[in-house]
Motif scaffolding. Sequence first.
Motif, PDB file in Angstrom:
ATOM      1  N   ASP A  91     -17.367  -5.965  -1.117  1.00 27.82           N
ATOM      2  CA  ASP A  91     -17.777  -6.523  -2.385  1.00 27.82           C
ATOM      3  C   ASP A  91     -19.263  -6.861  -2.444  1.00 27.82           C
ATOM      4  N   ALA A  92     -19.892  -7.014  -1.280  1.00 27.11           N
ATOM      5  CA  ALA A  92     -21.309  -7.361  -1.270  1.00 27.11           C
ATOM      6  C   ALA A  92     -22.194  -6.166  -1.614  1.00 27.11           C
ATOM      7  N   TRP A  93     -21.643  -4.964  -1.580  1.00 25.33           N
ATOM      8  CA  TRP A  93     -22.430  -3.755  -1.834  1.00 25.33           C
ATOM      9  C   TRP A  93     -22.177  -3.278  -3.252  1.00 25.33           C
ATOM     10  N   ARG A  94     -23.106  -3.620  -4.140  1.00 24.73           N
ATOM     11  CA  ARG A  94     -22.925  -3.314  -5.560  1.00 24.73           C
ATOM     12  C   ARG A  94     -23.631  -2.020  -5.948  1.00 24.73           C
ATOM     13  N   TRP A  95     -23.405  -0.979  -5.178  1.00 23.72           N
ATOM     14  CA  TRP A  95     -23.967   0.312  -5.558  1.00 23.72           C
ATOM     15  C   TRP A  95     -23.288   0.800  -6.830  1.00 23.72           C
ATOM     16  N   PRO A  96     -24.047   1.328  -7.783  1.00 21.71           N
ATOM     17  CA  PRO A  96     -23.417   1.900  -8.973  1.00 21.71           C
ATOM     18  C   PRO A  96     -22.825   3.264  -8.672  1.00 21.71           C
ATOM     19  N   ILE A  97     -21.797   3.621  -9.418  1.00 17.37           N
ATOM     20  CA  ILE A  97     -21.215   4.952  -9.328  1.00 17.37           C
ATOM     21  C   ILE A  97     -21.995   5.870 -10.265  1.00 17.37           C
ATOM     22  N   ARG A  98     -22.414   7.015  -9.761  1.00 18.31           N
ATOM     23  CA  ARG A  98     -23.079   8.017 -10.600  1.00 18.31           C
ATOM     24  C   ARG A  98     -21.985   8.781 -11.341  1.00 18.31           C
ATOM     25  N   VAL A  99     -21.983   8.655 -12.654  1.00 19.82           N
ATOM     26  CA  VAL A  99     -20.839   9.097 -13.444  1.00 19.82           C
ATOM     27  C   VAL A  99     -21.312   9.677 -14.772  1.00 19.82           C
ATOM     28  N   SER A 100     -20.540  10.578 -15.318  1.00 16.81           N
ATOM     29  CA  SER A 100     -20.840  11.118 -16.646  1.00 16.81           C
ATOM     30  C   SER A 100     -20.624  10.041 -17.705  1.00 16.81           C
ATOM     31  N   SER A 101     -21.542   9.969 -18.650  1.00 18.50           N
ATOM     32  CA  SER A 101     -21.328   9.115 -19.810  1.00 18.50           C
ATOM     33  C   SER A 101     -20.123   9.644 -20.580  1.00 18.50           C
ATOM     34  N   PRO A 102     -19.509   8.820 -21.440  1.00 20.64           N
ATOM     35  CA  PRO A 102     -18.374   9.332 -22.228  1.00 20.64           C
ATOM     36  C   PRO A 102     -18.726  10.587 -23.021  1.00 20.64           C
ATOM     37  N   GLU A 103     -19.976  10.670 -23.508  1.00 15.13           N
ATOM     38  CA  GLU A 103     -20.382  11.836 -24.288  1.00 15.13           C
ATOM     39  C   GLU A 103     -20.369  13.105 -23.438  1.00 15.13           C
ATOM     40  N   ARG A 104     -20.871  13.017 -22.217  1.00 16.14           N
ATOM     41  CA  ARG A 104     -20.854  14.183 -21.331  1.00 16.14           C
ATOM     42  C   ARG A 104     -19.440  14.442 -20.814  1.00 16.14           C
ATOM     43  N   ALA A 105     -18.728  13.372 -20.488  1.00 22.04           N
ATOM     44  CA  ALA A 105     -17.401  13.506 -19.887  1.00 22.04           C
ATOM     45  C   ALA A 105     -16.419  14.217 -20.811  1.00 22.04           C
ATOM     46  N   ILE A 106     -16.497  13.961 -22.118  1.00 28.45           N
ATOM     47  CA  ILE A 106     -15.555  14.622 -23.017  1.00 28.45           C
ATOM     48  C   ILE A 106     -15.839  16.123 -23.081  1.00 28.45           C
ATOM     49  N   LEU A 107     -17.089  16.512 -22.954  1.00 29.73           N
ATOM     50  CA  LEU A 107     -17.412  17.939 -22.943  1.00 29.73           C
ATOM     51  C   LEU A 107     -16.964  18.591 -21.634  1.00 29.73           C
ATOM     52  N   GLU A 108     -17.104  17.890 -20.521  1.00 31.94           N
ATOM     53  CA  GLU A 108     -16.592  18.410 -19.248  1.00 31.94           C
ATOM     54  C   GLU A 108     -15.075  18.567 -19.304  1.00 31.94           C
ATOM     55  N   THR A 109     -14.408  17.618 -19.957  1.00 31.56           N
ATOM     56  CA  THR A 109     -12.954  17.686 -20.090  1.00 31.56           C
ATOM     57  C   THR A 109     -12.548  18.865 -20.961  1.00 31.56           C
ATOM     58  N   LEU A 110     -13.273  19.091 -22.037  1.00 28.72           N
ATOM     59  CA  LEU A 110     -12.986  20.230 -22.902  1.00 28.72           C
ATOM     60  C   LEU A 110     -13.151  21.556 -22.161  1.00 28.72           C
ATOM     61  N   ASP A 111     -14.079  21.604 -21.232  1.00 32.56           N
ATOM     62  CA  ASP A 111     -14.311  22.824 -20.466  1.00 32.56           C
ATOM     63  C   ASP A 111     -13.101  23.184 -19.615  1.00 32.56           C
ATOM     64  N   GLU A 112     -12.281  22.185 -19.281  1.00 29.90           N
ATOM     65  CA  GLU A 112     -11.120  22.395 -18.417  1.00 29.90           C
ATOM     66  C   GLU A 112      -9.808  22.358 -19.187  1.00 29.90           C
ATOM     67  N   ILE A 113      -9.861  22.389 -20.514  1.00 36.75           N
ATOM     68  CA  ILE A 113      -8.652  22.223 -21.311  1.00 36.75           C
ATOM     69  C   ILE A 113      -7.631  23.322 -21.018  1.00 36.75           C
ATOM     70  N   SER A 114      -6.364  22.931 -20.965  1.00 40.73           N
ATOM     71  CA  SER A 114      -5.288  23.905 -20.770  1.00 40.73           C
ATOM     72  C   SER A 114      -5.038  24.630 -22.087  1.00 40.73           C
ATOM     73  N   PRO A 115      -4.904  25.942 -22.050  1.00 38.12           N
ATOM     74  CA  PRO A 115      -4.719  26.715 -23.283  1.00 38.12           C
ATOM     75  C   PRO A 115      -3.280  26.654 -23.790  1.00 38.12           C
ATOM     76  N   ASN A 116      -2.799  25.438 -24.027  1.00 39.36           N
ATOM     77  CA  ASN A 116      -1.455  25.264 -24.589  1.00 39.36           C
ATOM     78  C   ASN A 116      -1.451  24.017 -25.465  1.00 39.36           C
ATOM     79  N   SER A 117      -0.376  23.816 -26.185  1.00 46.32           N
ATOM     80  CA  SER A 117      -0.300  22.691 -27.126  1.00 46.32           C
ATOM     81  C   SER A 117      -0.397  21.347 -26.419  1.00 46.32           C
TER      82      SER A 117
END
Length: 281
Positions: free
Chosen positions: A160-186
């Motif tokens: 808990d003493a090590w407060r390094w931030p996680i390097r992460v996609s913002s929601p705006e980038r993350a939704i586009l990354e998710t769309l790139d992996e979308i399954s081609p079904n309903s």
Amino acid sequence: MSRQNTPKLKSLLDKAPPGFLVDTAWLKKREGIDPKTIHRYVKHGWLEHVVRGVYRRPLPEKARKSTDIDWQVALLSLQWIMGKDIHLGGESALDLAGYAHYLPFEDKPRVHLYGDAPSWLKRLPAKARFVVHNRSPFGDNPIGIIDEIKYIQSGMHALDAWRWPIRVSSPERAILETLDEISPNSAGFDNLSKIFESLTSLQPELLVQLLNACRSVKVRRLFFVFADYHQHAWRKHMDTSEIDFGSGPRALMKGGKLHPTYRIYVPVDFMPSPKTRNAHG
């Protein structure tokens, strides 16, 4: 321990907090520690072996609850100790930001990572299943990657003493990354629709920048299919004339309908109503 090795040990202990990971390649290249010395460190309890080529700074006995590695500890070790160009993205980034509560519970949740992941990552005895994406719709462009501080929910006070931030996609980038992996079904569309429903506070300026940086015509088209469908307030501030949608129709799913505006095959439920078509056509 010889005087020659003492500075190397001190450097190692300073850089790798208790509970965090290092691998043989980093120990050799960055710290100049050879295999014989690594073996000695393990013998004396300064390191403990995790899997082949990977070691951990031991935690105090009272802080140990499980031999499994927390996925956040593994990722932070890669990002901030071993200097790997890797980030949390896609559904995992959305989940971290609180946008993916609909996802089914899994004993070992999937953790989506993009970038320079070592081969040993998938062999870790971790509390997650790592899904490594070597290919990103943004190539090497870091746009939309942020540093997010999250407390590690492991109950290990030594971490808990090590407060390094996680390097992460913002929601705006993350939704586009998710769309790139979308399954081609309903089902894939329904899951993405549930995420989009919660994305009420995205930044339209950043979205435009990301969409222009995105290499995938499919992602650009799908984004606006969902954006038009859900009609969040930020959609009104996005001008589609700034976006390159490519040419010609795109086949994504069998049995779908060709969206009249974005020219991609989608489930019939995601076809625009006449009112929506007039507003964005």
